[in-house]
Write a protein that holds these residues in place. Structure first.
Motif, PDB file in Angstrom:
ATOM      1  N   ALA A   1     -25.323 -61.945  31.905  1.00  0.00           N
ATOM      2  CA  ALA A   1     -25.951 -61.134  30.856  1.00  0.00           C
ATOM      3  C   ALA A   1     -25.247 -59.786  30.714  1.00  0.00           C
ATOM      4  CB  ALA A   1     -27.426 -60.917  31.175  1.00  0.00           C
ATOM      5  N   GLY A   2     -24.896 -59.433  29.479  1.00  0.00           N
ATOM      6  CA  GLY A   2     -24.193 -58.179  29.235  1.00  0.00           C
ATOM      7  C   GLY A   2     -24.953 -56.965  29.728  1.00  0.00           C
ATOM      8  N   PHE A   3     -26.297 -57.007  29.627  1.00  0.00           N
ATOM      9  CA  PHE A   3     -27.083 -55.837  30.030  1.00  0.00           C
ATOM     10  C   PHE A   3     -27.185 -55.722  31.549  1.00  0.00           C
ATOM     11  CE2 PHE A   3     -29.951 -59.248  28.569  1.00  0.00           C
ATOM     12  CZ  PHE A   3     -30.647 -59.548  29.729  1.00  0.00           C
ATOM     13  N   PHE A   4     -26.748 -56.721  32.297  1.00  0.00           N
ATOM     14  CA  PHE A   4     -26.599 -56.595  33.745  1.00  0.00           C
ATOM     15  C   PHE A   4     -25.205 -56.097  34.119  1.00  0.00           C
ATOM     16  CE2 PHE A   4     -29.722 -60.255  35.013  1.00  0.00           C
ATOM     17  CZ  PHE A   4     -30.783 -59.489  34.586  1.00  0.00           C
ATOM     18  N   LEU A   5     -24.252 -56.308  33.208  1.00  0.00           N
ATOM     19  CA  LEU A   5     -22.842 -56.115  33.546  1.00  0.00           C
ATOM     20  C   LEU A   5     -22.303 -54.723  33.257  1.00  0.00           C
ATOM     21  CD1 LEU A   5     -21.565 -59.524  32.130  1.00  0.00           C
ATOM     22  CD2 LEU A   5     -21.641 -58.899  34.554  1.00  0.00           C
ATOM     23  N   ARG A   6     -22.816 -54.077  32.189  1.00  0.00           N
ATOM     24  CA  ARG A   6     -22.232 -52.792  31.772  1.00  0.00           C
ATOM     25  C   ARG A   6     -23.314 -51.761  31.497  1.00  0.00           C
ATOM     26  NH1 ARG A   6     -18.157 -54.369  27.362  1.00  0.00           N
ATOM     27  NH2 ARG A   6     -19.338 -52.806  26.215  1.00  0.00           N
ATOM     28  N   GLU A   7     -23.059 -50.527  31.921  1.00  0.00           N
ATOM     29  CA  GLU A   7     -24.054 -49.466  31.791  1.00  0.00           C
ATOM     30  C   GLU A   7     -24.369 -49.151  30.328  1.00  0.00           C
ATOM     31  OE1 GLU A   7     -24.972 -45.001  33.557  1.00  0.00           O
ATOM     32  OE2 GLU A   7     -22.903 -45.719  33.501  1.00  0.00           O
ATOM     33  N   ASP A   8     -23.346 -49.112  29.470  1.00  0.00           N
ATOM     34  CA  ASP A   8     -23.599 -48.772  28.067  1.00  0.00           C
ATOM     35  C   ASP A   8     -24.491 -49.816  27.401  1.00  0.00           C
ATOM     36  OD1 ASP A   8     -21.498 -50.636  28.304  1.00  0.00           O
ATOM     37  OD2 ASP A   8     -20.572 -50.019  26.416  1.00  0.00           O
ATOM     38  N   ILE A   9     -24.224 -51.086  27.668  1.00  0.00           N
ATOM     39  CA  ILE A   9     -25.050 -52.154  27.104  1.00  0.00           C
ATOM     40  C   ILE A   9     -26.443 -52.104  27.710  1.00  0.00           C
ATOM     41  CG2 ILE A   9     -25.315 -54.658  26.893  1.00  0.00           C
ATOM     42  CD1 ILE A   9     -22.269 -54.880  26.912  1.00  0.00           C
ATOM     43  N   ASN A  10     -26.523 -51.845  29.005  1.00  0.00           N
ATOM     44  CA  ASN A  10     -27.802 -51.775  29.698  1.00  0.00           C
ATOM     45  C   ASN A  10     -28.715 -50.712  29.094  1.00  0.00           C
ATOM     46  OD1 ASN A  10     -29.343 -50.304  32.267  1.00  0.00           O
ATOM     47  ND2 ASN A  10     -29.383 -52.531  32.383  1.00  0.00           N
ATOM     48  N   LYS A  11     -28.159 -49.532  28.807  1.00  0.00           N
ATOM     49  CA  LYS A  11     -28.968 -48.449  28.240  1.00  0.00           C
ATOM     50  C   LYS A  11     -29.512 -48.821  26.866  1.00  0.00           C
ATOM     51  CE  LYS A  11     -26.952 -44.532  30.730  1.00  0.00           C
ATOM     52  NZ  LYS A  11     -26.168 -43.282  30.640  1.00  0.00           N
ATOM     53  N   ARG A  12     -28.652 -49.415  26.026  1.00  0.00           N
ATOM     54  CA  ARG A  12     -29.118 -49.827  24.697  1.00  0.00           C
ATOM     55  C   ARG A  12     -30.153 -50.936  24.809  1.00  0.00           C
ATOM     56  NH1 ARG A  12     -23.538 -48.762  23.476  1.00  0.00           N
ATOM     57  NH2 ARG A  12     -22.947 -50.938  23.820  1.00  0.00           N
ATOM     58  N   TYR A  13     -29.957 -51.825  25.769  1.00  0.00           N
ATOM     59  CA  TYR A  13     -30.892 -52.931  25.963  1.00  0.00           C
ATOM     60  C   TYR A  13     -32.265 -52.416  26.406  1.00  0.00           C
ATOM     61  CZ  TYR A  13     -33.038 -57.090  27.998  1.00  0.00           C
ATOM     62  OH  TYR A  13     -33.909 -58.105  28.313  1.00  0.00           O
ATOM     63  N   LEU A  14     -32.285 -51.503  27.371  1.00  0.00           N
ATOM     64  CA  LEU A  14     -33.556 -50.976  27.866  1.00  0.00           C
ATOM     65  C   LEU A  14     -34.304 -50.222  26.769  1.00  0.00           C
ATOM     66  CD1 LEU A  14     -32.540 -49.766  31.451  1.00  0.00           C
ATOM     67  CD2 LEU A  14     -33.755 -51.848  30.813  1.00  0.00           C
ATOM     68  N   GLN A  15     -33.557 -49.515  25.918  1.00  0.00           N
ATOM     69  CA  GLN A  15     -34.193 -48.831  24.792  1.00  0.00           C
ATOM     70  C   GLN A  15     -34.822 -49.851  23.844  1.00  0.00           C
ATOM     71  OE1 GLN A  15     -31.618 -46.178  22.608  1.00  0.00           O
ATOM     72  NE2 GLN A  15     -33.028 -46.013  20.881  1.00  0.00           N
ATOM     73  N   GLY A  16     -34.088 -50.938  23.594  1.00  0.00           N
ATOM     74  CA  GLY A  16     -34.614 -52.002  22.743  1.00  0.00           C
ATOM     75  C   GLY A  16     -35.844 -52.658  23.347  1.00  0.00           C
ATOM     76  N   GLU A  17     -35.835 -52.849  24.678  1.00  0.00           N
ATOM     77  CA  GLU A  17     -36.985 -53.438  25.354  1.00  0.00           C
ATOM     78  C   GLU A  17     -38.242 -52.596  25.137  1.00  0.00           C
ATOM     79  OE1 GLU A  17     -37.110 -56.292  28.364  1.00  0.00           O
ATOM     80  OE2 GLU A  17     -36.479 -56.755  26.318  1.00  0.00           O
ATOM     81  N   GLU A  18     -38.076 -51.272  25.183  1.00  0.00           N
ATOM     82  CA  GLU A  18     -39.222 -50.386  24.955  1.00  0.00           C
ATOM     83  C   GLU A  18     -39.733 -50.514  23.521  1.00  0.00           C
ATOM     84  OE1 GLU A  18     -40.965 -48.625  27.201  1.00  0.00           O
ATOM     85  OE2 GLU A  18     -39.653 -49.696  28.620  1.00  0.00           O
ATOM     86  N   GLU A  19     -38.822 -50.618  22.571  1.00  0.00           N
ATOM     87  CA  GLU A  19     -39.223 -50.775  21.165  1.00  0.00           C
ATOM     88  C   GLU A  19     -39.936 -52.110  20.954  1.00  0.00           C
ATOM     89  OE1 GLU A  19     -35.810 -50.137  18.718  1.00  0.00           O
ATOM     90  OE2 GLU A  19     -35.501 -48.079  19.428  1.00  0.00           O
ATOM     91  N   ILE A  20     -39.457 -53.146  21.631  1.00  0.00           N
ATOM     92  CA  ILE A  20     -40.105 -54.458  21.529  1.00  0.00           C
ATOM     93  C   ILE A  20     -41.517 -54.403  22.113  1.00  0.00           C
ATOM     94  CG2 ILE A  20     -40.050 -56.832  22.428  1.00  0.00           C
ATOM     95  CD1 ILE A  20     -36.950 -56.617  22.214  1.00  0.00           C
TER      96      ILE A  20
END
Length: 404
Positions: free
Chosen positions: A269-288
């Motif tokens: 999973a990209g959000f496990f692999l890279r910090e930049d993707i992880n930050k955007r993913y976590l922000q999206g998780e909060e919006e969801i």
């Protein structure tokens, strides 16, 4: 692009993915990667196929457009052993339906074997793998993601062993009756619950691998204190690349896990692999989460998953690449050595978040190519793609046999 070559009188068509510059690709090395994929034992410890088939049955014996796993693509990629994830959402524990769902998913895997006996075989032990590894079948092992179906009854754990469950991820994204979760800010137990301690001991006694993916740091250290056998992280990555993201495993935890002979199976999973993707993913998780709350949609339901899938399509967070996966493997190898790392893709579990070059089970050769390019030997690659996991599984079996 496609590379067509002749090997021992056979015509091979090798797909070279877009992330590889065709002018820089080492065609000989790519050919070697594809050859190795066919020769070595490839074990992927986390594929979320059963839950897909629970929602909508489709023919996994032929090539399909559903998810990332079917016989044709897995065979093309050289996959030998696929751990089928028996996943139950935390919501089901609240509803008292975890065991019902888990039992249904196990029957689905059994149905795959029954419908396509020439292509799939369920395995429950190292001896099964030795017996059937040259059968030209994809071997299916069972891993339970989330220990909720145990339902505070140790007899259920014993029954799951009899049904073929060979690893259990103790929790998922919420804390449960066994332990605290890395994804849940509420820490009910500060590690394992009293029943969770009993579960760990009984898993050791039975010969079920303990999976430390998803659990909190305090739970991890409780497990390491109690377990008499090596443990696995069935689908995790290195926290070094995603600082502060507890779902990934820290350097200190990797050192502790390796000291006890365990193995970290790197997820894709990209959000496990890279910090930049992880930050955007976590922000999206909060919006969801906010959307689900505002519209009174229960997390874990079909409606929630449908919204989440659509959200990510409309709000892409970027893609990692096969090189990023290799970076995590490199990190563990440099930290503790090549004996403590493997692969646990999370295919069929992360949707649009897979890396370029590892889009489905046909693409394992791309990772082999990248490791060869970095100087890994054939012996190293054999360990990473299967032998390390086999070693741990065998040690868990032997530890259990020693308690009889």
């Amino acid at each position: 692009m496609k590379v067509i070559t002749i090997l021992s009188g056979l015509l091979l068509t090798i797909t070279v993915d877009a992330q590889f510059d065709s002018g820089k690709i080492d065609s000989d090395l790519m050919l070697k990667a594809h050859q190795l994929a066919k020769e070595i034992l490839i074990i992927d410890t986390h594929i979320d196929l059963p839950d897909w088939l629970y929602d909508e049955w489709f023919d996994v014996s032929t090539s399909s457009d559903y998810g990332e796993f079917d016989f044709v693509r897995a065979n093309e990629g050289g996959l030998n052993v696929a751990f089928m994830s028996v996943y139950t959402s935390p919501q089901l524990e609240i509803e008292g339906k975890s065991k019902l769902k888990a039992d249904s998913l196990i029957r689905i895997v059994e149905r795959i074997e029954q419908l396509y006996p020439d292509k799939f075989k369920i395995v429950r032990s190292i001896s099964d793998i030795d017996r059937f590894k040259n059968s030209n079948k994809i071997l299916l092992a069972l891993g339970m993601e989330n220990g909720s179906p145990i339902e505070s009854d140790i007899d259920n754990l014993r029954k799951y062993y009899q049904q073929g469950i060979r690893y259990i991820t103790l929790s998922h994204y919420k804390s449960n009756h066994i332990c605290d979760s890395a994804n849940d800010p509420e820490r009910k137990w500060n590690g394992l619950s009293p029943f969770g301690e009993e579960v760990v001991k009984e898993m050791n006694r039975l010969g079920i691998m303990i999976d430390v993916s998803h659990i909190s740091d305090s739970t991890f250290y409780d497990v390491m204190r109690l377990s008499t056998a090596p443990v696995i992280a069935s689908h995790s990555c290195c926290r070094f690349f995603t600082p502060g993201f507890e779902r990934n495993i820290s350097d200190e935890m990797i050192l502790e896990l390796a000291k006890n002979g365990g193995v970290v199976q790197i997820a894709f999973a990209g959000f496990f692999l890279r910090e930049d993707i992880n930050k955007r993913y976590l922000q999206g998780e909060e919006e969801i989460k906010e959307h689900l709350k505002n519209f009174n949609i229960t997390p874990g339901t079909d409606s929630a998953w449908q919204y989440e899938s659509q959200y990510w399509k409309e709000n892409p967070v970027g893609q990692a690449t096969v090189e990023d996966v290799a970076n995590h493997i490199d990190h563990i190898v440099k930290l503790v050595g090549v004996d403590y790392v493997g692969i646990g893709s999370d295919f069929n579990g992360v949707g649009e978040h897979l890396p370029i070059g590892l889009e489905d089970t046909s693409r394992y050769p791309n990772l082999i190519y990248e490791l060869l390019r970095r100087g890994y030997t054939e012996k190293d690659i054999r360990k990473i793609f299967g032998e390390n996991l086999i070693r741990v599984w065998r040690q868990v079996e032997e530890a259990a046999a020693g308690t009889e």
